[in-house]
Design a protein around this motif. Sequence first.
Motif, PDB file in Angstrom:
ATOM      1  N   ARG A 162       0.812  -1.213   0.000  1.00 33.62           N
ATOM      2  CA  ARG A 162       0.000   0.000   0.000  1.00 33.62           C
ATOM      3  C   ARG A 162       0.848   1.267   0.000  1.00 33.62           C
ATOM      4  NH1 ARG A 162      -5.046   1.922   3.891  1.00 33.62           N
ATOM      5  NH2 ARG A 162      -5.736   3.572   2.480  1.00 33.62           N
ATOM      6  N   PRO A 163       1.914   1.358   0.821  1.00 26.20           N
ATOM      7  CA  PRO A 163       2.724   2.581   0.775  1.00 26.20           C
ATOM      8  C   PRO A 163       3.290   2.875  -0.618  1.00 26.20           C
ATOM      9  CG  PRO A 163       3.247   1.325   2.741  1.00 26.20           C
ATOM     10  CD  PRO A 163       2.362   0.441   1.899  1.00 26.20           C
ATOM     11  N   ALA A 164       3.568   1.816  -1.388  1.00 26.90           N
ATOM     12  CA  ALA A 164       4.170   2.005  -2.706  1.00 26.90           C
ATOM     13  C   ALA A 164       3.192   2.552  -3.734  1.00 26.90           C
ATOM     14  CB  ALA A 164       4.756   0.682  -3.204  1.00 26.90           C
ATOM     15  N   VAL A 165       1.887   2.428  -3.469  1.00 30.04           N
ATOM     16  CA  VAL A 165       0.887   2.866  -4.457  1.00 30.04           C
ATOM     17  C   VAL A 165      -0.125   3.846  -3.874  1.00 30.04           C
ATOM     18  CG1 VAL A 165       1.076   0.757  -5.844  1.00 30.04           C
ATOM     19  CG2 VAL A 165      -0.582   0.850  -3.971  1.00 30.04           C
ATOM     20  N   LYS A 166       0.121   4.306  -2.662  1.00 27.07           N
ATOM     21  CA  LYS A 166      -0.852   5.182  -1.993  1.00 27.07           C
ATOM     22  C   LYS A 166      -1.130   6.445  -2.804  1.00 27.07           C
ATOM     23  CE  LYS A 166      -2.037   7.014   2.557  1.00 27.07           C
ATOM     24  NZ  LYS A 166      -3.311   6.294   2.558  1.00 27.07           N
ATOM     25  N   TRP A 167      -0.140   6.914  -3.553  1.00 27.52           N
ATOM     26  CA  TRP A 167      -0.299   8.127  -4.365  1.00 27.52           C
ATOM     27  C   TRP A 167      -1.321   7.952  -5.483  1.00 27.52           C
ATOM     28  CZ3 TRP A 167       1.383   6.415  -9.094  1.00 27.52           C
ATOM     29  CH2 TRP A 167       2.280   5.348  -9.081  1.00 27.52           C
ATOM     30  N   LEU A 168      -1.724   6.701  -5.764  1.00 24.54           N
ATOM     31  CA  LEU A 168      -2.734   6.465  -6.799  1.00 24.54           C
ATOM     32  C   LEU A 168      -4.158   6.614  -6.271  1.00 24.54           C
ATOM     33  CD1 LEU A 168      -1.356   3.365  -8.755  1.00 24.54           C
ATOM     34  CD2 LEU A 168      -1.799   5.645  -9.676  1.00 24.54           C
ATOM     35  N   GLU A 169      -4.329   6.537  -4.963  1.00 21.83           N
ATOM     36  CA  GLU A 169      -5.671   6.581  -4.392  1.00 21.83           C
ATOM     37  C   GLU A 169      -6.298   7.965  -4.570  1.00 21.83           C
ATOM     38  OE1 GLU A 169      -6.314   4.476  -0.572  1.00 21.83           O
ATOM     39  OE2 GLU A 169      -4.146   4.144  -0.598  1.00 21.83           O
ATOM     40  N   GLY A 170      -7.579   7.984  -4.900  1.00 16.47           N
ATOM     41  CA  GLY A 170      -8.277   9.247  -5.034  1.00 16.47           C
ATOM     42  C   GLY A 170      -9.367   9.204  -6.087  1.00 16.47           C
ATOM     43  N   SER A 171      -9.943  10.372  -6.365  1.00 14.15           N
ATOM     44  CA  SER A 171     -11.018  10.503  -7.349  1.00 14.15           C
ATOM     45  C   SER A 171     -10.462  11.091  -8.635  1.00 14.15           C
ATOM     46  CB  SER A 171     -12.120  11.413  -6.804  1.00 14.15           C
ATOM     47  OG  SER A 171     -12.702  10.869  -5.638  1.00 14.15           O
ATOM     48  N   TYR A 172     -10.872  10.513  -9.767  1.00 15.43           N
ATOM     49  CA  TYR A 172     -10.369  10.936 -11.071  1.00 15.43           C
ATOM     50  C   TYR A 172     -11.517  11.243 -12.023  1.00 15.43           C
ATOM     51  CZ  TYR A 172      -5.826   9.031  -9.620  1.00 15.43           C
ATOM     52  OH  TYR A 172      -4.654   8.778  -8.966  1.00 15.43           O
ATOM     53  N   LEU A 173     -11.376  12.337 -12.757  1.00 17.29           N
ATOM     54  CA  LEU A 173     -12.232  12.599 -13.903  1.00 17.29           C
ATOM     55  C   LEU A 173     -11.717  11.739 -15.039  1.00 17.29           C
ATOM     56  CD1 LEU A 173     -14.419  14.284 -15.395  1.00 17.29           C
ATOM     57  CD2 LEU A 173     -12.582  15.875 -15.994  1.00 17.29           C
ATOM     58  N   THR A 174     -12.589  10.917 -15.609  1.00 16.70           N
ATOM     59  CA  THR A 174     -12.199   9.981 -16.655  1.00 16.70           C
ATOM     60  C   THR A 174     -12.785  10.432 -17.987  1.00 16.70           C
ATOM     61  OG1 THR A 174     -12.189   8.218 -15.012  1.00 16.70           O
ATOM     62  CG2 THR A 174     -12.161   7.552 -17.322  1.00 16.70           C
ATOM     63  N   LEU A 175     -11.933  10.503 -19.017  1.00 13.73           N
ATOM     64  CA  LEU A 175     -12.329  10.996 -20.336  1.00 13.73           C
ATOM     65  C   LEU A 175     -11.999   9.980 -21.411  1.00 13.73           C
ATOM     66  CD1 LEU A 175     -10.757  14.570 -20.006  1.00 13.73           C
ATOM     67  CD2 LEU A 175     -13.124  13.938 -19.515  1.00 13.73           C
ATOM     68  N   ARG A 176     -12.928   9.785 -22.319  1.00 14.03           N
ATOM     69  CA  ARG A 176     -12.692   8.963 -23.509  1.00 14.03           C
ATOM     70  C   ARG A 176     -13.594   9.481 -24.625  1.00 14.03           C
ATOM     71  NH1 ARG A 176     -17.187   6.213 -24.569  1.00 14.03           N
ATOM     72  NH2 ARG A 176     -18.334   5.044 -22.979  1.00 14.03           N
TER      73      ARG A 176
END
Length: 250
Positions: free
Chosen positions: A93-107
């Motif tokens: 978890r410490p290695a990927v904690k920076w990925l956690e959060g809310s994202y606006l997703t576009l396609r």
Amino acid sequence: MSDEDLSAEENRAISGLIREELAKRRMTRAALAEDARLSLSTLEKAMSGQRPFTLATVVRLETALGLKLRRAGNGHAAAEAALAPDTLGSYSRPAVKWLEGSYLTLRPSFSVSKGIYAYRTEIRWDVELSHLVFQESERLDTAYKQDGVIAVPHQSGYIYLVTNKHGQHRMATLSRPMIGGEMFGLLATLQSGKGATLMPIAVPIVLAPFRAFGANPRFGLIKPDEGEYPAYEKLLRRCINEPFIILQPE
């Protein structure tokens, strides 16, 4: 043997490891309970957190699975369960904690020329499963919103958002985040065709942190004449222009 109950943290960790093994082996809980000489009710209640595992129960499960569920030396599973399974990259978890959060997703929109489809993707750490998961929301087509697991292998340097529902796969292959936190990549999914037909399709996709768009980003179908379009379209163009992905010409 002591019948000491395990802590809530240990219980969650062991439950996660058992679920992973059952999925890998395509094994039912009933079959595991029979092999471990436990009642199915005892196993179900322990895995759901209604009743803690006892040390004696865990030892029986370890024997049945041929797998160590406790950390060697102190009887705790928490340290082992803090790592995602090898199939997802063995990250902590410490290695990927920076990925956690809310994202606006576009396609790109599948149905409206030059339209952009915008929705929300939430990335979080699942304590019970011991790996990152994602879930989509704010989609116009709510019946098709996705959720699944996240792989972060060290070898390729990419991040994979994978949905597997009854063997039907959908995957977004994303770059590591840029300075602003944006991730650029390719979405491989299915598009509705004529009638009930589904057709494979691959399109650019961007996940951008909410903070770049204020508290309430615009979701849904964004058309070229709408105010949010230039910023959204600029992000999508980066996928190909920089390039983060290559779309082979016909």
